[in-house]
Enzyme design. Structure first.
Site, PDB file in Angstrom:
ATOM      1  CG  ASN A   1       5.772   0.985  -5.831  1.00 18.20           C
ATOM      2  OD1 ASN A   1       6.819   0.513  -6.274  1.00 18.20           O
ATOM      3  ND2 ASN A   1       4.795   0.241  -5.323  1.00 18.20           N
TER       4      ASN A   1
ATOM      5  CE  LYS B   1       2.606  -0.842  -8.013  1.00 17.19           C
ATOM      6  NZ  LYS B   1       1.252  -1.346  -7.961  1.00 17.19           N
TER       7      LYS B   1
ATOM      8  CG  HIS C   1       3.190  -2.646  -2.469  1.00 16.96           C
ATOM      9  ND1 HIS C   1       2.474  -3.499  -3.269  1.00 16.96           N
ATOM     10  CD2 HIS C   1       2.884  -1.385  -2.874  1.00 16.96           C
ATOM     11  CE1 HIS C   1       1.766  -2.776  -4.133  1.00 16.96           C
ATOM     12  NE2 HIS C   1       2.003  -1.493  -3.911  1.00 16.96           N
TER      13      HIS C   1
ATOM     14  CD  GLU D   1       1.831  -4.716  -6.716  1.00 12.67           C
ATOM     15  OE1 GLU D   1       3.019  -4.399  -6.880  1.00 12.67           O
ATOM     16  OE2 GLU D   1       0.882  -4.045  -7.159  1.00 12.67           O
TER      17      GLU D   1
ATOM     18  CD  GLU E   1      -0.304   1.562  -1.855  1.00 14.85           C
ATOM     19  OE1 GLU E   1      -0.066   2.463  -2.658  1.00 14.85           O
ATOM     20  OE2 GLU E   1       0.205   0.430  -1.944  1.00 14.85           O
TER      21      GLU E   1
ATOM     22  N   GLY F   1      -3.827  -0.440  -9.188  1.00 15.31           N
ATOM     23  CA  GLY F   1      -3.636  -0.836 -10.581  1.00 15.31           C
ATOM     24  C   GLY F   1      -4.929  -1.209 -11.292  1.00 15.31           C
TER      25      GLY F   1
ATOM     26  CB  SER G   1      -6.420   3.837  -9.297  1.00 11.42           C
ATOM     27  OG  SER G   1      -6.271   2.470  -9.623  1.00 11.42           O
TER      28      SER G   1
HETATM   29  P1  PGA Z   1      -1.319   2.263  -8.682  1.00  7.88           P
HETATM   30  O1  PGA Z   1      -0.380   1.538  -7.591  1.00  7.88           O
HETATM   31  O2  PGA Z   1      -1.137   3.735  -8.481  1.00  7.88           O
HETATM   32  O3  PGA Z   1      -0.816   1.776 -10.013  1.00  7.88           O
HETATM   33  O4  PGA Z   1      -2.717   1.824  -8.389  1.00  7.88           O
HETATM   34  C1  PGA Z   1      -0.215   2.054  -6.303  1.00  7.88           C
HETATM   35  C2  PGA Z   1       0.715   1.174  -5.515  1.00  7.88           C
HETATM   36  O5  PGA Z   1       0.681  -0.054  -5.695  1.00  7.88           O
HETATM   37  O6  PGA Z   1       1.512   1.663  -4.685  1.00  7.88           O
END
Ligand code: PGA
Length: 250
Positions: A9, A11, A95, A97, A167, A173, A212
């Site tokens: 992803n 983003k 997601h 976010e 997640e 992140g 992460s």
């Molecule tokens: P990350 O994000 O691997 O940077 O923690 C995962 C995601 O948001 O799908």
């Protein structure tokens, strides 16, 4: 045995130049006999470029979000048919976010899931709890609620043509990965919830872990019995890291 899937992803990251070199180096270094399917979800604007670069390779691609509506007066939105036009196989829905920054409700996410499936896209449905929800012992209730919104709208059968991504929001992140056991516990819970309604679908559905994931922790996560790959944010932007993660599939 479920096929493993590792989806990147991106983003809101990338540029024409960086995307090109990232994908070229993925293509050059892909190991033969890779056990996991690889997929990349770039920003919409780069789907044309990414689809051209990935055409004919083993790597699939998809969107990071989609509208619940068909075409029409929805400024700034992207419809499922548009993703199909660019050869997308997958689309991420729900997601964290999107849920937190853009106030997407469980019901809206379920509508997006339904719309994606009606266009033959495979939705990657993200579920997961906030840190305070985990600390309050609410993790299972939260993921159950998020999952049920989809089951209520689309029926349990719809999960057969989908991917679920667990997640935990506190791990995204932040560098704080859930331990393999913490992740496994929630994955087993999700599979158990589905099994109560349809054991066959529960056995088949891929449940990815995201939050992460790095080259250094992917193998121990993917070794857990109910973890079927990963949804990778930051580490999918670096070819070496993403390849290491893809090769960590047991
Ligand atoms: P990350 O994000 O691997 O940077 O923690 C995962 C995601 O948001 O799908």
């Amino acid at each position: 045995m479920r096929q493993l899937l590792v989806a990147g992803n991106w983003k809101m990251n990338g540029s024409l130049q960086n995307n090109q070199s990232l994908i070229e180096s993925l293509k050059q270094n892909i190991a033969t006999g890779l056990k996991a399917e690889m997929a990349i979800c770039p920003p919409f604007i780069y789907l044309q470029q990414v689809s051209e670069l990935l055409k004919g390779t083993v790597i699939s691609w998809g969107g990071q979000n989609v509208s619940q509506n068909d075409q029409g007066a929805f400024t700034g939105e992207v419809a499922t048919d548009m993703l199909v036009d660019f050869g997308c196989k997958y689309v991420i829905v729900g997601h964290s976010e999107r849920r937190s920054l853009y106030r997407e409700s469980d019901e809206l996410v379920a509508q997006k899931f339904a719309k994606a499936q009606s266009a033959q896209l495979i939705p990657i449905l993200c579920v997961g709890e906030l840190l305070d929800e985990r600390e309050a012992g609410e993790t299972e209730n939260v993921v159950k609620r998020q999952l049920e919104a989809v089951i209520n709208l689309q029926g349990i059968g719809s999960l057969a043509q989908s991917v679920i991504a667990y997640e935990p929001v506190w791990a995204i992140g932040t560098g704080k990965t859930a331990t393999p056991q913490q992740a496994q516990d929630v994955h087993a819970f999700i599979r158990g919830q589905i099994a109560q309604k349809d054991a066959g679908i529960a056995e088949k559905v891929q449940i990815l872990y995201g939050g992460s994931v790095k080259g250094s922790n992917a193998a121990e996560l993917f070794a857990m019995p109910d973890i079927d790959g990963g949804l990778i944010g930051g580490a999918s932007l670096k070819a070496d890291d993403f390849l290491t993660i893809c090769q960590a599939a047991p």
